[in-house]
Write a protein that holds these residues in place. Structure first.
Motif, PDB file in Angstrom:
ATOM      1  N   ALA A   1      -9.865   1.074   4.615  1.00  0.00           N
ATOM      2  CA  ALA A   1      -8.790   0.422   3.872  1.00  0.00           C
ATOM      3  C   ALA A   1      -9.338  -0.314   2.657  1.00  0.00           C
ATOM      4  O   ALA A   1      -8.632  -0.481   1.661  1.00  0.00           O
TER       5      ALA A   1
ATOM      6  N   PRO B   1       0.821  -1.208   0.000  1.00  0.00           N
ATOM      7  CA  PRO B   1       0.000   0.000   0.000  1.00  0.00           C
ATOM      8  C   PRO B   1       0.858   1.261   0.000  1.00  0.00           C
ATOM      9  O   PRO B   1       2.029   1.253   0.401  1.00  0.00           O
TER      10      PRO B   1
ATOM     11  N   TRP C   1      -0.645   3.178   5.348  1.00  0.00           N
ATOM     12  CA  TRP C   1      -1.281   2.280   6.308  1.00  0.00           C
ATOM     13  C   TRP C   1      -2.330   3.042   7.109  1.00  0.00           C
ATOM     14  O   TRP C   1      -2.099   4.184   7.520  1.00  0.00           O
ATOM     15  N   LEU C   2      -3.468   2.406   7.336  1.00  0.00           N
ATOM     16  CA  LEU C   2      -4.482   2.946   8.228  1.00  0.00           C
ATOM     17  C   LEU C   2      -4.410   2.164   9.530  1.00  0.00           C
ATOM     18  O   LEU C   2      -4.639   0.949   9.551  1.00  0.00           O
TER      19      LEU C   2
ATOM     20  N   ALA D   1      -4.674   2.285   0.245  1.00  0.00           N
ATOM     21  CA  ALA D   1      -4.482   2.069   1.684  1.00  0.00           C
ATOM     22  C   ALA D   1      -4.594   0.591   2.042  1.00  0.00           C
ATOM     23  O   ALA D   1      -5.178  -0.210   1.309  1.00  0.00           O
ATOM     24  N   ALA D   2      -4.033   0.250   3.197  1.00  0.00           N
ATOM     25  CA  ALA D   2      -4.184  -1.088   3.766  1.00  0.00           C
ATOM     26  C   ALA D   2      -4.302  -0.962   5.279  1.00  0.00           C
ATOM     27  O   ALA D   2      -3.825   0.008   5.876  1.00  0.00           O
ATOM     28  N   ASP D   3      -4.942  -1.939   5.874  1.00  0.00           N
ATOM     29  CA  ASP D   3      -5.178  -1.964   7.317  1.00  0.00           C
ATOM     30  C   ASP D   3      -3.923  -2.466   8.031  1.00  0.00           C
ATOM     31  O   ASP D   3      -3.435  -3.567   7.755  1.00  0.00           O
TER      32      ASP D   3
ATOM     33  N   THR E   1     -10.706  -0.716   8.904  1.00  0.00           N
ATOM     34  CA  THR E   1     -10.817  -1.833   7.962  1.00  0.00           C
ATOM     35  C   THR E   1     -11.701  -1.455   6.786  1.00  0.00           C
ATOM     36  O   THR E   1     -11.373  -1.742   5.625  1.00  0.00           O
TER      37      THR E   1
END
Length: 210
Positions: A56, A39, A42-43, A62-64, A53
């Motif tokens: 994301a 990603p 990041w979240l 984005a990614a969790d 989640t």
């Protein structure tokens, strides 16, 4: 409530006290699991039910981070945005993790800001707004995501996805948030990508540290 963005708060580093160890988020000692792609950002959901989640999923870049700070392994993005519900407990948890970051106890992550997600429809109580401003002063940037009732009725996989280059819908046009990406989410995505580009182009930018 529209997604609003506030930038360039006063310098937060002076006098920031690190949280107790029990209040810190751990740092991954391996690449963040369950991520099939690299990603851009990041979240980091600061508590369960923060909305990280879901966000994301609807934001393709984005990614969790799964509740932990990324460890900075090869090919992992260093950029992190915290995500919290607009509740006193949610904002307090965000405050803890922002203090952890400012104390250089969050690994190599570069915090871009904080996303707060509405906890209910309607106006935000003044107590929440005031506390959000206090916590946001440590974040560098604050984005506010409104309540989407329709999103509570389906799984995240059923929601539309915003990708860089996608047009942002007109605010005046009515839309179904289950069929189209809400304008607030499109604007958030554009902002996040722009913030990362700014950091890449400015050495040291993005580090909301003393």
């Amino acid at each position: 409530m529209n997604l609003r963005r506030r930038r360039e708060p006063a310098s937060p580093g002076i006098g920031v006290v690190a949280p107790a160890e029990s209040l810190r988020a751990p740092i991954w000692d391996r690449p963040v699991p369950g991520v099939g792609r690299a990603p851009l950002v990041w979240l980091l959901g600061v508590h369960g039910g923060s909305g990280a989640t879901t966000l994301a999923h609807v934001l393709a870049p984005a990614a969790d981070a799964r509740g932990q700070w990324p460890g900075g392994f090869e090919r992992e993005s260093p950029y992190v945005v915290l995500v919290a519900r607009e509740t006193i407990s949610g904002l307090t948890r965000a405050h803890d993790l922002l203090r952890q970051h400012h104390a250089n106890l969050a690994g190599p992550s570069l915090v871009l800001g904080l996303i707060t997600v509405a906890a209910r429809p309607g106006r935000v109580p003044p107590e929440i707004r005031r506390y959000r401003d206090v916590v946001g002063s440590l974040a560098g940037r604050v984005w506010q995501v409104p309540w989407f009732e329709e999103w509570t009725l389906v799984e995240s996989e059923a929601l539309p996805v915003w990708s860089p280059g996608d047009p942002v819908a007109m605010r005046k046009r009515r839309m179904d948030p289950l069929d189209e990406v809400p304008v607030e989410i499109g604007e958030l995505g554009v902002d996040l990508v722009a913030a990362i580009r700014t950091c890449i182009g400015t050495p040291g930018a993005g580090e909301a540290r003393p």
